[in-house]
Scaffold this active site. Structure first.
Site, PDB file in Angstrom:
ATOM      1  N   ARG A  25       0.810  -1.227   0.000  1.00 26.05           N
ATOM      2  CA  ARG A  25       0.000   0.000   0.000  1.00 26.05           C
ATOM      3  C   ARG A  25       0.839   1.271   0.000  1.00 26.05           C
ATOM      4  O   ARG A  25       0.439   2.291   0.542  1.00 26.05           O
ATOM      5  CB  ARG A  25      -0.987   0.015   1.171  1.00 26.05           C
ATOM      6  CG  ARG A  25      -2.007  -1.108   1.130  1.00 26.05           C
ATOM      7  CD  ARG A  25      -2.831  -1.061  -0.142  1.00 26.05           C
ATOM      8  NE  ARG A  25      -4.048  -1.852  -0.011  1.00 26.05           N
ATOM      9  CZ  ARG A  25      -5.213  -1.343   0.343  1.00 26.05           C
ATOM     10  NH1 ARG A  25      -5.327  -0.072   0.588  1.00 26.05           N
ATOM     11  NH2 ARG A  25      -6.259  -2.123   0.430  1.00 26.05           N
ATOM     12  N   ARG A  29      -2.912   6.256  -0.466  1.00 26.93           N
ATOM     13  CA  ARG A  29      -3.163   6.185   0.965  1.00 26.93           C
ATOM     14  C   ARG A  29      -2.431   7.207   1.804  1.00 26.93           C
ATOM     15  O   ARG A  29      -3.049   8.033   2.436  1.00 26.93           O
ATOM     16  CB  ARG A  29      -2.839   4.790   1.501  1.00 26.93           C
ATOM     17  CG  ARG A  29      -4.072   3.929   1.583  1.00 26.93           C
ATOM     18  CD  ARG A  29      -3.822   2.819   2.564  1.00 26.93           C
ATOM     19  NE  ARG A  29      -5.005   1.999   2.775  1.00 26.93           N
ATOM     20  CZ  ARG A  29      -5.003   0.908   3.491  1.00 26.93           C
ATOM     21  NH1 ARG A  29      -3.892   0.493   4.055  1.00 26.93           N
ATOM     22  NH2 ARG A  29      -6.098   0.232   3.663  1.00 26.93           N
ATOM     23  N   TYR A 150     -15.907 -10.036  -0.889  1.00 22.08           N
ATOM     24  CA  TYR A 150     -16.514  -8.760  -1.311  1.00 22.08           C
ATOM     25  C   TYR A 150     -17.711  -9.003  -2.226  1.00 22.08           C
ATOM     26  O   TYR A 150     -18.724  -8.295  -2.156  1.00 22.08           O
ATOM     27  CB  TYR A 150     -15.480  -7.875  -2.007  1.00 22.08           C
ATOM     28  CG  TYR A 150     -14.457  -7.311  -1.041  1.00 22.08           C
ATOM     29  CD1 TYR A 150     -14.754  -6.189  -0.272  1.00 22.08           C
ATOM     30  CD2 TYR A 150     -13.219  -7.909  -0.869  1.00 22.08           C
ATOM     31  CE1 TYR A 150     -13.835  -5.671   0.634  1.00 22.08           C
ATOM     32  CE2 TYR A 150     -12.289  -7.403   0.029  1.00 22.08           C
ATOM     33  CZ  TYR A 150     -12.602  -6.290   0.781  1.00 22.08           C
ATOM     34  OH  TYR A 150     -11.695  -5.792   1.680  1.00 22.08           O
TER      35      TYR A 150
HETATM   36  O1  CP3 Z   1      -0.004  -1.598  -2.594  1.00 26.69           O
HETATM   37  C1  CP3 Z   1      -0.295  -0.584  -3.265  1.00 26.69           C
HETATM   38  O2  CP3 Z   1      -0.012   0.550  -2.898  1.00 26.69           O
HETATM   39  C2  CP3 Z   1      -0.965  -0.759  -4.608  1.00 26.69           C
HETATM   40  C3  CP3 Z   1      -2.320  -0.401  -4.659  1.00 26.69           C
HETATM   41  C4  CP3 Z   1      -3.376  -1.220  -3.924  1.00 26.69           C
HETATM   42  C5  CP3 Z   1      -4.642  -0.650  -3.574  1.00 26.69           C
HETATM   43  N1  CP3 Z   1      -5.435  -1.656  -3.099  1.00 26.69           N
HETATM   44  C6  CP3 Z   1      -4.998   0.764  -3.747  1.00 26.69           C
HETATM   45  C7  CP3 Z   1      -6.162   1.303  -3.000  1.00 26.69           C
HETATM   46  C8  CP3 Z   1      -3.420  -2.568  -3.561  1.00 26.69           C
HETATM   47  C9  CP3 Z   1      -2.315  -3.623  -3.639  1.00 26.69           C
HETATM   48  C10 CP3 Z   1      -4.721  -2.836  -3.062  1.00 26.69           C
HETATM   49  C11 CP3 Z   1      -5.158  -4.168  -2.632  1.00 26.69           C
HETATM   50  C12 CP3 Z   1      -6.427  -4.316  -1.919  1.00 26.69           C
HETATM   51  N2  CP3 Z   1      -7.592  -3.630  -2.134  1.00 26.69           N
HETATM   52  C13 CP3 Z   1      -6.673  -5.305  -0.948  1.00 26.69           C
HETATM   53  C14 CP3 Z   1      -5.675  -6.343  -0.495  1.00 26.69           C
HETATM   54  C15 CP3 Z   1      -4.568  -5.818   0.315  1.00 26.69           C
HETATM   55  C16 CP3 Z   1      -4.907  -5.389   1.700  1.00 26.69           C
HETATM   56  O3  CP3 Z   1      -4.567  -4.254   2.053  1.00 26.69           O
HETATM   57  O4  CP3 Z   1      -5.434  -6.191   2.463  1.00 26.69           O
HETATM   58  C17 CP3 Z   1      -8.001  -5.154  -0.511  1.00 26.69           C
HETATM   59  C18 CP3 Z   1      -8.687  -5.976   0.541  1.00 26.69           C
HETATM   60  C19 CP3 Z   1      -8.591  -4.107  -1.268  1.00 26.69           C
HETATM   61  C20 CP3 Z   1      -9.992  -3.606  -1.226  1.00 26.69           C
HETATM   62  C21 CP3 Z   1     -10.072  -2.166  -0.911  1.00 26.69           C
HETATM   63  N3  CP3 Z   1      -9.785  -1.162  -1.808  1.00 26.69           N
HETATM   64  C22 CP3 Z   1     -10.433  -1.552   0.313  1.00 26.69           C
HETATM   65  C23 CP3 Z   1     -10.805  -2.309   1.560  1.00 26.69           C
HETATM   66  C24 CP3 Z   1     -10.381  -0.156   0.126  1.00 26.69           C
HETATM   67  C25 CP3 Z   1     -10.791   0.959   1.071  1.00 26.69           C
HETATM   68  C26 CP3 Z   1      -9.894   1.246   2.170  1.00 26.69           C
HETATM   69  C27 CP3 Z   1      -8.432   1.506   1.836  1.00 26.69           C
HETATM   70  O5  CP3 Z   1      -7.984   2.666   1.905  1.00 26.69           O
HETATM   71  O6  CP3 Z   1      -7.741   0.579   1.551  1.00 26.69           O
HETATM   72  C28 CP3 Z   1      -9.911   0.059  -1.189  1.00 26.69           C
HETATM   73  C29 CP3 Z   1      -9.638   1.365  -1.818  1.00 26.69           C
HETATM   74  C30 CP3 Z   1      -8.199   1.598  -2.149  1.00 26.69           C
HETATM   75  N4  CP3 Z   1      -7.404   0.743  -2.826  1.00 26.69           N
HETATM   76  C31 CP3 Z   1      -7.486   2.790  -1.860  1.00 26.69           C
HETATM   77  C32 CP3 Z   1      -6.205   2.603  -2.400  1.00 26.69           C
HETATM   78  C33 CP3 Z   1      -5.059   3.592  -2.419  1.00 26.69           C
HETATM   79  C34 CP3 Z   1      -8.027   4.034  -1.156  1.00 26.69           C
HETATM   80  C35 CP3 Z   1      -8.872   4.798  -2.123  1.00 26.69           C
HETATM   81  C36 CP3 Z   1      -8.908   6.274  -1.876  1.00 26.69           C
HETATM   82  O7  CP3 Z   1      -8.027   6.973  -2.383  1.00 26.69           O
HETATM   83  O8  CP3 Z   1      -9.823   6.714  -1.203  1.00 26.69           O
END
Ligand code: CP3
Length: 346
Positions: A25, A29, A150
């Site tokens: 991540r 973020r 999901y």
């Molecule tokens: O690692 C990285 O930086 C690459 C980008 C990446 C994102 N999501 C960007 C994202 C990766 C590898 C993921 C994987 C992901 N997404 C997982 C598995 C990894 C983990 O952390 O457990 C899961 C379960 C998700 C599903 C998901 N997407 C959730 C639960 C959320 C909301 C909460 C959060 O901030 O994670 C997202 C949205 C998301 N995916 C954001 C980002 C940067 C935030 C979106 C925003 O800008 O508001």
């Protein structure tokens, strides 16, 4: 040794100057420049417009001396490509309509990544050119069980009160859903490796919510199929969040490495891998909240991880889960600097 060579050497448990470092991540973020960009563009636009995707992917590498970039994307692009509607309201992602029956699973669209997720391949191609041979580039996908959580719950969950009964009460529908997801995940990870990713990570974020027995009977064979079929094209890291109880039974698979969370004893895991014929590596596994501590504590934690692995296998420095949104940048910097300062000769 440049970053890309270092990352590949670690993946194959070969000798290197110091462990490579990146953060789950890291793209999005935490960084103020990401938040500024998100003021102007919604999340799905950033994910689907290669120019924006590449910018966010590269942002963390401009700030920190990381060895790898991970593609900015999300695991939920696969359910969307299969026909569910995806949105990201403030409370977290939403998918609908939810999967409830065998017919719902049959009705999901087949996915051809080259056609339906072409923005991923295009972004990776651009990033590969931008990064050249110097930095490693990583792709990823969610594992079928995590995606199914999901798709069946319609959102994130703490209780898993739809997906767990779905596995046991509708076994045919659940098996078909997981198999169909596996087909897409395999095609998508292979597509990413063919488009320029050096390695890919399979995120089974919710696997650890299952008992060892349920993981073994419902999920493990599917993950093993993915690992075997994707490994033909390139290295795959397997991440089972909260999966310390699943580590031992997971070892006999084609994963090039295991991304551990902080509940796993790193020293014991590294000892366990020593001498395995296919020489898998470990990644992780600091508690992400440690980055809120003062820099000296972070330095000590990095040194302790390095000593715990003790050269028993390749090691990629990382956290045990993703960076949390309000992580102090000084904490990230301290972690990276501590890795750069490591003396590999233990
Ligand atoms: O690692 C990285 O930086 C690459 C980008 C990446 C994102 N999501 C960007 C994202 C990766 C590898 C993921 C994987 C992901 N997404 C997982 C598995 C990894 C983990 O952390 O457990 C899961 C379960 C998700 C599903 C998901 N997407 C959730 C639960 C959320 C909301 C909460 C959060 O901030 O994670 C997202 C949205 C998301 N995916 C954001 C980002 C940067 C935030 C979106 C925003 O800008 O508001």
């Amino acid at each position: 040794m440049n970053s890309r060579q270092r990352m590949l050497a670690a993946l194959y448990s070969q000798p290197l100057d110091r462990p490579p470092v990146w953060f789950m991540r890291q793209a999005g973020r935490t960084l103020p420049e990401y938040r500024a960009l998100r003021q102007k563009h919604d999340f799905l636009s950033v994910m689907k417009q290669p120019e924006l995707t590449c910018e966010v992917t590269l942002q963390p590498l401009r700030r920190f001396d990381l060895d790898a970039a991970i593609l900015f994307s999300d695991i939920l692009n696969i359910p969307e490509a299969m026909g569910q509607t995806l949105s990201y309201p403030p409370g977290g992602p939403r998918l609908g309509p939810v999967i409830e029956t065998f017919e719902d699973v049959v009705a999901l669209r087949p996915v051809v990544p080259q056609r339906d997720l072409a923005y991923v391949g295009e972004s990776l191609g651009i990033l590969r050119r931008e990064l050249g041979d110097d930095k490693a580039l990583l792709g990823f996908a969610g594992a079928p069980f995590t995606l199914a959580c999901y798709m069946v719950e319609g959102a994130g969950t703490r209780r898993f009160s739809k997906i767990k009964p779905f596995l046991t009460c509708q076994p045919k529908a659940a098996a078909l859903l997981l198999e169909r997801l596996a087909d897409v995940v395999i095609a998508h990870l292979r597509y990413q490796l063919e488009s320029g990713a050096d390695a890919v990570q399979l995120f089974d974020t919710w696997a650890g919510e299952l008992s060892a027995h349920d993981y073994a009977r419902f999920v493990q064979p599917i993950n093993e199929r993915i690992l075997a079929e994707v490994s033909e094209v390139g290295p795959v890291l397997l991440y089972l969040r909260n999966g310390s109880h699943l580590f031992e039974q997971s070892l006999d698979c084609a994963a090039r490495g295991f991304a551990l969370d902080w509940r796993v004893d790193l020293a014991a895991a590294a000892k366990r891998l020593r001498g395995l014929e296919h020489a898998p590596c470990l990644q992780g596994n600091l508690d992400p909240i440690t980055l809120f501590a003062p820099p000296p504590e972070i330095r000590d934690a990095v040194k302790a991880m390095h000593q715990a692995v003790a050269g028993n296998c390749g090691h990629i420095m990382n956290l045990g889960h993703g960076l949390v949104p309000d992580t102090p940048l000084a904490g990230i910097e301290a972690f990276v600097q501590a890795v750069l300062d490591l003396d590999t000769a233990l």
